[in-house]
Design a protein around this motif. Structure first.
Motif, PDB file in Angstrom:
ATOM      1  N   ILE A  13       0.881  -1.173   0.000  1.00 13.21           N
ATOM      2  CA  ILE A  13       0.000   0.000   0.000  1.00 13.21           C
ATOM      3  C   ILE A  13       0.910   1.212   0.000  1.00 13.21           C
ATOM      4  CG2 ILE A  13      -1.837   1.226   1.212  1.00 13.21           C
ATOM      5  CD1 ILE A  13      -2.568  -1.572   2.443  1.00 13.21           C
ATOM      6  N   GLU A  14       0.908   1.969  -1.104  1.00 14.28           N
ATOM      7  CA  GLU A  14       1.944   2.957  -1.346  1.00 14.28           C
ATOM      8  C   GLU A  14       1.554   4.407  -1.080  1.00 14.28           C
ATOM      9  OE1 GLU A  14       3.369   1.988  -5.239  1.00 14.28           O
ATOM     10  OE2 GLU A  14       4.112   0.044  -4.556  1.00 14.28           O
ATOM     11  N   SER A  15       0.387   4.658  -0.532  1.00 20.34           N
ATOM     12  CA  SER A  15      -0.036   6.019  -0.232  1.00 20.34           C
ATOM     13  C   SER A  15       0.768   6.594   0.926  1.00 20.34           C
ATOM     14  CB  SER A  15      -1.525   6.031   0.131  1.00 20.34           C
ATOM     15  OG  SER A  15      -1.894   7.286   0.664  1.00 20.34           O
ATOM     16  N   LEU A  16       1.227   7.826   0.796  1.00 21.36           N
ATOM     17  CA  LEU A  16       1.942   8.495   1.881  1.00 21.36           C
ATOM     18  C   LEU A  16       1.014   8.813   3.052  1.00 21.36           C
ATOM     19  CD1 LEU A  16       4.252  10.925  -0.112  1.00 21.36           C
ATOM     20  CD2 LEU A  16       4.911   8.837   1.090  1.00 21.36           C
ATOM     21  N   GLU A  17      -0.283   8.973   2.753  1.00 20.89           N
ATOM     22  CA  GLU A  17      -1.259   9.275   3.802  1.00 20.89           C
ATOM     23  C   GLU A  17      -1.552   8.070   4.681  1.00 20.89           C
ATOM     24  OE1 GLU A  17      -2.067  10.149   0.431  1.00 20.89           O
ATOM     25  OE2 GLU A  17      -1.076  12.054   0.871  1.00 20.89           O
ATOM     26  N   GLY A  18      -1.229   6.895   4.214  1.00 23.79           N
ATOM     27  CA  GLY A  18      -1.447   5.697   5.004  1.00 23.79           C
ATOM     28  C   GLY A  18      -2.866   5.170   4.905  1.00 23.79           C
ATOM     29  N   VAL A  19      -3.239   4.375   5.897  1.00 25.59           N
ATOM     30  CA  VAL A  19      -4.526   3.694   5.930  1.00 25.59           C
ATOM     31  C   VAL A  19      -5.332   4.255   7.087  1.00 25.59           C
ATOM     32  CG1 VAL A  19      -5.622   1.442   6.270  1.00 25.59           C
ATOM     33  CG2 VAL A  19      -3.523   1.602   4.927  1.00 25.59           C
ATOM     34  N   ASN A  20      -6.620   4.520   6.843  1.00 25.13           N
ATOM     35  CA  ASN A  20      -7.471   5.108   7.872  1.00 25.13           C
ATOM     36  C   ASN A  20      -8.690   4.231   8.117  1.00 25.13           C
ATOM     37  OD1 ASN A  20      -8.661   6.831   9.694  1.00 25.13           O
ATOM     38  ND2 ASN A  20      -9.112   8.431   8.199  1.00 25.13           N
ATOM     39  N   ALA A  21      -8.688   3.476   9.217  1.00 17.98           N
ATOM     40  CA  ALA A  21      -9.825   2.660   9.665  1.00 17.98           C
ATOM     41  C   ALA A  21     -10.268   1.595   8.659  1.00 17.98           C
ATOM     42  CB  ALA A  21     -11.004   3.542  10.060  1.00 17.98           C
ATOM     43  N   ALA A  22      -9.320   1.030   7.917  1.00 14.66           N
ATOM     44  CA  ALA A  22      -9.649  -0.105   7.061  1.00 14.66           C
ATOM     45  C   ALA A  22     -10.024  -1.278   7.957  1.00 14.66           C
ATOM     46  CB  ALA A  22      -8.455  -0.468   6.183  1.00 14.66           C
ATOM     47  N   VAL A  74       3.339  -7.747   4.233  1.00  9.81           N
ATOM     48  CA  VAL A  74       2.497  -6.564   4.080  1.00  9.81           C
ATOM     49  C   VAL A  74       3.403  -5.350   4.244  1.00  9.81           C
ATOM     50  CG1 VAL A  74       0.601  -5.197   5.030  1.00  9.81           C
ATOM     51  CG2 VAL A  74       0.392  -7.680   4.915  1.00  9.81           C
ATOM     52  N   PHE A  75       3.388  -4.444   3.254  1.00  2.68           N
ATOM     53  CA  PHE A  75       4.181  -3.215   3.287  1.00  2.68           C
ATOM     54  C   PHE A  75       3.222  -2.044   3.195  1.00  2.68           C
ATOM     55  CE2 PHE A  75       6.027   0.245   0.811  1.00  2.68           C
ATOM     56  CZ  PHE A  75       7.093   0.598   1.625  1.00  2.68           C
ATOM     57  N   ILE A  76       3.259  -1.159   4.188  1.00  5.77           N
ATOM     58  CA  ILE A  76       2.417   0.039   4.173  1.00  5.77           C
ATOM     59  C   ILE A  76       3.346   1.236   4.264  1.00  5.77           C
ATOM     60  CG2 ILE A  76       0.557   1.292   5.302  1.00  5.77           C
ATOM     61  CD1 ILE A  76      -0.450  -1.444   6.338  1.00  5.77           C
ATOM     62  N   LYS A  77       3.460   1.983   3.163  1.00  4.92           N
ATOM     63  CA  LYS A  77       4.413   3.089   3.080  1.00  4.92           C
ATOM     64  C   LYS A  77       4.103   4.180   4.096  1.00  4.92           C
ATOM     65  CE  LYS A  77       6.759   5.966  -0.279  1.00  4.92           C
ATOM     66  NZ  LYS A  77       6.887   6.270  -1.695  1.00  4.92           N
ATOM     67  N   GLY A  78       2.849   4.530   4.234  1.00  2.34           N
ATOM     68  CA  GLY A  78       2.450   5.498   5.248  1.00  2.34           C
ATOM     69  C   GLY A  78       2.276   4.762   6.557  1.00  2.34           C
ATOM     70  N   GLY A  79       1.283   5.109   7.291  1.00  7.88           N
ATOM     71  CA  GLY A  79       1.021   4.407   8.535  1.00  7.88           C
ATOM     72  C   GLY A  79      -0.437   4.018   8.607  1.00  7.88           C
ATOM     73  N   ILE A  80      -0.866   3.643   9.813  1.00 12.82           N
ATOM     74  CA  ILE A  80      -2.260   3.263  10.007  1.00 12.82           C
ATOM     75  C   ILE A  80      -2.844   4.075  11.153  1.00 12.82           C
ATOM     76  CG2 ILE A  80      -3.841   1.439  10.697  1.00 12.82           C
ATOM     77  CD1 ILE A  80      -2.003  -0.580   9.506  1.00 12.82           C
ATOM     78  N   PHE A  81      -3.991   4.671  10.896  1.00 13.54           N
ATOM     79  CA  PHE A  81      -4.833   5.249  11.933  1.00 13.54           C
ATOM     80  C   PHE A  81      -6.034   4.314  12.011  1.00 13.54           C
ATOM     81  CE2 PHE A  81      -2.429   8.784  10.172  1.00 13.54           C
ATOM     82  CZ  PHE A  81      -1.878   9.313  11.322  1.00 13.54           C
ATOM     83  N   ASN A 101       6.265 -10.939   7.104  1.00 10.51           N
ATOM     84  CA  ASN A 101       6.598  -9.712   7.823  1.00 10.51           C
ATOM     85  C   ASN A 101       5.623  -8.583   7.531  1.00 10.51           C
ATOM     86  OD1 ASN A 101       9.110 -10.872   8.763  1.00 10.51           O
ATOM     87  ND2 ASN A 101       9.872 -10.579   6.691  1.00 10.51           N
ATOM     88  N   ILE A 102       5.566  -7.629   8.464  1.00 12.01           N
ATOM     89  CA  ILE A 102       4.813  -6.388   8.270  1.00 12.01           C
ATOM     90  C   ILE A 102       5.802  -5.240   8.370  1.00 12.01           C
ATOM     91  CG2 ILE A 102       3.028  -4.852   9.177  1.00 12.01           C
ATOM     92  CD1 ILE A 102       1.628  -7.343  10.338  1.00 12.01           C
ATOM     93  N   TYR A 103       5.830  -4.393   7.341  1.00 13.95           N
ATOM     94  CA  TYR A 103       6.677  -3.203   7.311  1.00 13.95           C
ATOM     95  C   TYR A 103       5.748  -1.996   7.340  1.00 13.95           C
ATOM     96  CZ  TYR A 103      10.096  -6.564   5.558  1.00 13.95           C
ATOM     97  OH  TYR A 103      10.908  -7.659   5.411  1.00 13.95           O
ATOM     98  N   ILE A 104       5.958  -1.089   8.305  1.00 13.64           N
ATOM     99  CA  ILE A 104       5.026   0.016   8.458  1.00 13.64           C
ATOM    100  C   ILE A 104       5.729   1.238   9.036  1.00 13.64           C
ATOM    101  CG2 ILE A 104       4.241  -0.691  10.747  1.00 13.64           C
ATOM    102  CD1 ILE A 104       1.369  -0.033   9.652  1.00 13.64           C
ATOM    103  N   LYS A 105       5.250   2.419   8.677  1.00 13.98           N
ATOM    104  CA  LYS A 105       5.844   3.664   9.163  1.00 13.98           C
ATOM    105  C   LYS A 105       5.413   3.951  10.592  1.00 13.98           C
ATOM    106  CE  LYS A 105       6.502   8.352   7.477  1.00 13.98           C
ATOM    107  NZ  LYS A 105       6.122   9.266   6.387  1.00 13.98           N
ATOM    108  N   HIS A 106       4.100   3.955  10.840  1.00 14.15           N
ATOM    109  CA  HIS A 106       3.581   4.163  12.192  1.00 14.15           C
ATOM    110  C   HIS A 106       2.242   3.469  12.349  1.00 14.15           C
ATOM    111  CE1 HIS A 106       0.571   7.102  10.901  1.00 14.15           C
ATOM    112  NE2 HIS A 106       1.510   7.611  10.134  1.00 14.15           N
ATOM    113  N   VAL A 107       1.858   3.212  13.612  1.00 11.58           N
ATOM    114  CA  VAL A 107       0.635   2.473  13.904  1.00 11.58           C
ATOM    115  C   VAL A 107      -0.102   3.179  15.035  1.00 11.58           C
ATOM    116  CG1 VAL A 107      -0.312   0.248  14.582  1.00 11.58           C
ATOM    117  CG2 VAL A 107       1.866   0.333  13.398  1.00 11.58           C
ATOM    118  N   ASN A 108      -1.370   3.496  14.827  1.00  7.51           N
ATOM    119  CA  ASN A 108      -2.220   4.085  15.862  1.00  7.51           C
ATOM    120  C   ASN A 108      -3.465   3.238  16.033  1.00  7.51           C
ATOM    121  OD1 ASN A 108      -0.431   6.181  15.758  1.00  7.51           O
ATOM    122  ND2 ASN A 108      -1.941   7.780  15.395  1.00  7.51           N
TER     123      ASN A 108
END
Length: 178
Positions: free
Chosen positions: A86-95, A105-112, A124-131
Motif C-alpha cells: 500500500i503505497e499512499s503516503l497518507e497511510g490507511v485510515n480505519a480499514a 504486508v508493506f504500508i508506506k504510510g502508517g495506520i490510523f 513480515n509487516i513493514y510500516i511507518k507508524h501504527v495508531n
C-alpha cells in the motif's frame, strides 16, 4: 564465438513457447510479473490498483500479490495470497482487514486504525507508524516511527533505533523487541 543454447526451464502453467522468425519465444498465459519458482521461470499473479481501494473496487480477495498505489479506505478489506503493498503516503485510515496469507504486508504510510483495523501477514509487516490497531505477523513487525495504543504480535518486533517508540497497547514477541 557463438554461445551454446541452454535449456530454458519454465512453468508450463504460466507460459508457453511460440516460434517467431526462426526463434523460440516464451509468451505468458496470464497477467503478472516474472519470477522464479524452484529454478523455473514463472509468471506470478500480480494485481495493480492505480488508486484507492474503496467504493470503486469494493473489498478485494486475490490469489497473488497486490500493489495499491493509493490507500485502503475506511471499512474496506484486502486479502491476498502474496505480498500486499500500500503505497499512499497518507497511510490507511480505519480499514477493516489487510491480510497476506503467504507473504509480506508493506504500508508506506502508517495506520490510523480507530480500533477497527487488523493487519495480518504470514511473513513480515513493514510500516511507518501504527495508531490504535492490531498487527499480527508470523515473521517480524518492522516499525519506522511509533506504535500507539496498538496490539502487536510477532516473532520479533523491530523499531527504528533512533525514532522508534511503543506507547501504550500490548506488544508480544516470541524472540525480541528491538
Amino acid at each position: 564465438k557463438k554461445g551454446k543454447d541452454l535449456l530454458l526451464k519454465y512453468d508450463p502453467k504460466s507460459a508457453y513457447e511460440v516460434e517467431e522468425d526462426g526463434k523460440i519465444v516464451l509468451r505468458s498465459r496470464l497477467s503478472g510479473v516474472i519470477g522464479e519458482v524452484n529454478g523455473m521461470l514463472s509468471v506470478k499473479k500480480h494485481l495493480i490498483i492505480a488508486g484507492d481501494l474503496g467504493l470503486e473496487t469494493g473489498n478485494i480477495t486475490f490469489d497473488g500479490s497486490i500493489q495499491i498505489k493509493g490507500t485502503v479506505m475506511a471499512g474496506y478489506s484486502v486479502v491476498a495470497t502474496g505480498d500486499i503493498s500500500i503505497e499512499s503516503l497518507e497511510g490507511v485510515n480505519a480499514a477493516k482487514l489487510i491480510k497476506s496469507t503467504e507473504g509480506d504486508v508493506f504500508i508506506k504510510g502508517g495506520i490510523f486504525g480507530k480500533g477497527e483495523t487488523m493487519v495480518e501477514a504470514c511473513k513480515n509487516i513493514y510500516i511507518k507508524h501504527v495508531n490504535d490497531c492490531t498487527l499480527e505477523a508470523k515473521g517480524n513487525v518492522i516499525i519506522g516511527f511509533y506504535a500507539i495504543s496498538s496490539n502487536i504480535s510477532a516473532h520479533e518486533v523491530i523499531l527504528d533505533e533512533r525514532r522508534g517508540k511503543i506507547i501504550g497497547g500490548k506488544t508480544l514477541a516470541i524472540q525480541s523487541i528491538l
